[in-house]
Scaffold this motif. Structure first.
Motif, short mmCIF file in Angstrom:
data_model
loop_
_atom_site.label_atom_id
_atom_site.label_comp_id
_atom_site.label_asym_id
_atom_site.label_seq_id
_atom_site.Cartn_x
_atom_site.Cartn_y
_atom_site.Cartn_z
N THR A 189 0.85 -1.19 0.00
CA THR A 189 0.00 0.00 0.00
C THR A 189 0.88 1.24 0.00
O THR A 189 2.04 1.19 0.41
CB THR A 189 -0.88 0.06 1.27
N CYS A 190 0.35 2.34 -0.42
CA CYS A 190 1.13 3.58 -0.51
C CYS A 190 0.28 4.76 -0.06
O CYS A 190 -0.90 4.89 -0.42
CB CYS A 190 1.58 3.79 -1.95
N ARG A 191 0.89 5.61 0.78
CA ARG A 191 0.24 6.84 1.22
C ARG A 191 1.23 7.99 1.04
O ARG A 191 2.38 7.88 1.46
CB ARG A 191 -0.08 6.75 2.72
N ILE B 9 5.36 3.44 2.02
CA ILE B 9 4.98 2.21 1.31
C ILE B 9 5.12 1.03 2.26
O ILE B 9 6.16 0.85 2.89
CB ILE B 9 5.85 2.03 0.05
N GLN B 10 4.04 0.25 2.35
CA GLN B 10 4.04 -0.82 3.34
C GLN B 10 3.54 -2.12 2.73
O GLN B 10 2.61 -2.15 1.92
CB GLN B 10 3.13 -0.43 4.52
N ASP B 11 4.19 -3.19 3.16
CA ASP B 11 3.77 -4.54 2.80
C ASP B 11 2.74 -4.96 3.84
O ASP B 11 3.06 -5.13 5.02
CB ASP B 11 5.01 -5.46 2.84
N THR B 12 1.49 -5.10 3.43
CA THR B 12 0.42 -5.38 4.42
C THR B 12 0.56 -6.77 5.02
O THR B 12 0.04 -7.02 6.10
CB THR B 12 -0.99 -5.22 3.80
N ASP B 13 1.28 -7.65 4.37
CA ASP B 13 1.48 -9.00 4.92
C ASP B 13 2.51 -8.99 6.05
O ASP B 13 2.30 -9.56 7.12
CB ASP B 13 1.94 -9.97 3.82
N THR B 14 3.65 -8.35 5.80
CA THR B 14 4.75 -8.43 6.76
C THR B 14 4.87 -7.18 7.63
O THR B 14 5.64 -7.15 8.59
CB THR B 14 6.10 -8.57 6.02
N VAL C 52 8.82 1.28 3.90
CA VAL C 52 9.92 2.08 3.40
C VAL C 52 9.38 3.46 3.04
O VAL C 52 8.18 3.62 2.79
CB VAL C 52 10.56 1.37 2.16
N ILE C 53 10.28 4.45 3.07
CA ILE C 53 9.92 5.81 2.64
C ILE C 53 10.56 6.08 1.27
O ILE C 53 11.74 5.83 1.08
CB ILE C 53 10.41 6.85 3.66
N VAL C 54 9.72 6.55 0.35
CA VAL C 54 10.23 7.01 -0.95
C VAL C 54 10.04 8.53 -0.98
O VAL C 54 8.90 9.01 -0.97
CB VAL C 54 9.47 6.35 -2.12
N LYS C 55 11.16 9.25 -0.97
CA LYS C 55 11.09 10.71 -0.90
C LYS C 55 11.54 11.28 -2.23
O LYS C 55 12.62 10.94 -2.73
CB LYS C 55 12.01 11.20 0.23
N GLN C 56 10.73 12.13 -2.80
CA GLN C 56 11.09 12.75 -4.07
C GLN C 56 11.10 14.27 -3.94
O GLN C 56 10.12 14.87 -3.48
CB GLN C 56 10.08 12.35 -5.16
N ALA C 57 12.20 14.88 -4.36
CA ALA C 57 12.28 16.34 -4.35
C ALA C 57 11.42 16.90 -5.47
O ALA C 57 11.38 16.37 -6.58
CB ALA C 57 13.72 16.79 -4.52
N LEU C 58 10.69 17.97 -5.16
CA LEU C 58 9.92 18.68 -6.18
C LEU C 58 10.74 19.86 -6.70
O LEU C 58 11.56 20.41 -5.96
CB LEU C 58 8.60 19.19 -5.57
#
Lengths: 404, 404
Positions: free
Chosen positions: A30-32, A45-50, A54-60
């Motif tokens: 899932t992703c928020r 971003i999360q694995d709903t099973d385990t 992780v964080i994915v950070k993008q510069a604007l």
């Protein structure tokens, strides 16, 4: 940068799965997007099973502050990921692990710290962090020492300095911290009730001289690789853990700017507690905790820094005890001067702190603002007179008592 | 650098003819290699019909000093040509014109200054240069002001600083000037007759503290783009003209290092005159001329620098008179501290100056060496106490009188 575009949530998931081993086997991600959208996209971003995440950070490619938008280099993602890598080598426990950096997309994938809280919020809620002084003094001592001419090959340092030239983000600091608060700038925002204080900031020539000296230090003193924006909003904490995040302002500058940022933000919280803790005794105890933490941060920093110098100093000339004493006295003075600048801008300039700005009762908010400015301007004007951290404790208590 | 190779005289002619318009029509070009062969090849190429001439300078990938050879980056040719270009824009009359820079061959083609003499030789011969103070103060004021945060957009300055990262040549300075003279280094060379002075240099802790502070400034104070090696061997003169050459040590450092280099070399000549001018009255007059020149250099530098600040200052904060006064006082103190370091290394370290080293009579040479060290160490230890250039004149005369 031809492939650059702001990521969708689906793209962020795909990137994370491709590049982060922890998520490679995941079947249900899932992703928020949890960023504030001003400077960066931040995907959780999360694995709903385990429950692995992780964080994915993008510069604007722009900054949004109070509705205004101005272009901002994507190179700051490189600087942030590279600074995190260096800090991670020096203090692996004290920064998020970086899994991957993708230059074309200005994306950094890193450890998720959702089990931590932003320290500023924690302090506003009146929480104490018993390990913070030990952790942050360790972070400061190791990152500043080992990137300075004292602890790294002096030729390597020059090359590293060249890769942390960070003009755009330094410009933000130069304007917002070392200029706007002392003039009638359209960037400024402040409580109309303290107009008298604002007027004094604009007319006090002795204050301006000291700000000019500190600004010149910021512009020219290439002492160590700084975090560059080390306020309590850049620190994630639990009772046991401290993680320093967001070093996109990193550049080679004066060490005192980082140490001063930490101290300033604790002092802003000290002032802010006037509006948060109604019960006198409880508030005084918390303020004592904050002062004690500041004292511990400096004391432990100094002791760790001297120890590193003893064990890992790279040159003969700087090994002299008299030089080390002079160095640390100058550093304490820089630290307090920069702390003062950082306090003042948070009251009258652009971008305030929640510690004070969200106080509900107007008269308590004003009282906190006046105390913060009083401490800030005193530190700026008198920073050269401090020789021991205890003098700071006394000075803050004296100014607080006078303001009652 | 795959095409790099040391040029033959014939290749140098061909390059000059191809790239320098002045020589394109030439049918009879001669070539002489006039370098000392230690760091660079220097070809003097002349059209025998028109007498038009040009210098083709090529960096060698090693340095030879006292028989030793060590590898040295060819990137210094880029740094030199780029520094000459910047200096040429700021002071076109005071540096040789650059016709062409060829990065692959580390070659710079530039104006031939054969009608000038090396200033050091001119001074040893007892010649006076009535325009030198005006010229060099102009060079210093303009190159230092317009490359500093005072006179250039502060973001541009950072980028420029990044292109003048010069680790290898800075290392030479760090070792030879700020370290070796104060320890038993194999690089050192000195007259055995002054062993007592050498021992004192190695044991004087107050001196070491001040050298450490100045070294730290050199390492960290990114104030302006320096020439980096501004001794009287880097200056070509005639009675009317001054040309500053060889900025291969250029980097962002403390302004006082350049100004101090000029003053140090005039003071070394002052001491050296003990061995050159036999007639007391003539010698005293020449020494007065040298002191007067130093005073004029600082006085004119300060006045020009203040004028530039007034007319071209880029920021509001640094425009305050009290900041400018503090800035210039600190700069005078830096200048004298660095001047002291530059004097000491020329007597006991690697690479001496002909002003003193070629004195024939041993007792006069020793006397000159002792005076130079005495002035040098005094400037290092007391640099923080100077507030006016006149104090330097008095101090030199006092030390000279005491040494008789």
């Amino acid at each position: 940068m031809s492939n650059y575009h702001p990521l969708t949530e689906q793209e962020a998931i795909t990137l994370a799965q491709t590049h982060v081993p922890l998520l490679q086997q995941a079947t249900s991600l899932t992703c928020r997007e949890i960023g504030d959208g001003n400077l960066n996209l931040v995907f959780h971003i999360q694995d709903t099973d385990t429950s692995n995440s992780v964080i994915v950070k993008q510069a604007l490619p722009y900054a949004k502050v109070v509705g205004e938008s101005w272009p901002l280099t994507l190179d700051r993602a490189r600087i942030e990921s590279e600074a995190l890598r260096i800090q991670g080598e020096l203090c692996p426990e004290l920064v998020p692990a970086v899994y991957q950096y993708l230059p074309e997309l200005a994306v950094t994938m890193m450890e998720d710290l959702s089990d931590h809280v932003i320290m500023r919020s924690g302090l506003i809620a009146g929480n104490q962090y018993p390990y913070f002084a030990a952790h942050i003094s360790e972070f400061l001592a190791r990152t500043l020492f080992f990137t300075s001419d004292l602890g790294i090959n002096q030729q390597e340092k020059k090359i590293q300095q060249g890769s942390f030239i960070n003009p755009e983000l330094c410009k933000i600091t130069e304007d917002l911290i070392f200029d706007d608060p002392y003039t009638d700038s359209p960037n400024n925002q402040y409580n109309p009730a303290i107009q008298d204080v604002v007027d004094e900031l604009r007319s006090d020539e002795e204050l301006h001289l000291q700000v000019a000296k500190l600004r010149h230090q910021f512009l020219t003193h290439s002492q160590a690789l700084l975090h560059g924006d080390l306020h309590t909003g850049s620190v994630f904490v639990t009772k046991q853990s401290t993680k320093v995040i967001d070093p996109e302002f990193a550049f080679y500058g004066p060490m005192g700017f980082d140490i001063g940022a930490v101290i300033a933000n604790l002092l802003l919280n000290y002032a802010g507690q006037l509006g948060w803790m109604e019960e006198d005794q409880k508030r005084q105890a918390f303020q004592q905790y904050l002062l004690h933490t500041i004292q511990e941060i400096w004391t432990q920093f100094e002791s760790k820094f001297r120890q590193l110098w003893k064990e890992h100093g790279v040159d003969r000339i700087s090994a002299q005890p008299s030089f080390q004493d002079a160095y640390l006295t100058a550093l304490l003075q820089d630290t307090l001067g920069f702390a003062g600048c950082k306090m003042v801008r948070r009251i009258v300039g652009l971008a305030h702190v929640a510690d004070i700005d969200t106080i509900k009762q107007p008269e308590l908010k004003e009282q906190a603002e006046r105390l913060a400015i009083r401490i800030g301007t005193t530190l700026i004007k008198e920073h050269d007179r401090f020789h021991h951290i205890e003098q700071l404790m006394d000075k803050v208590q004296q100014l607080h008592a006078e303001s009652l």
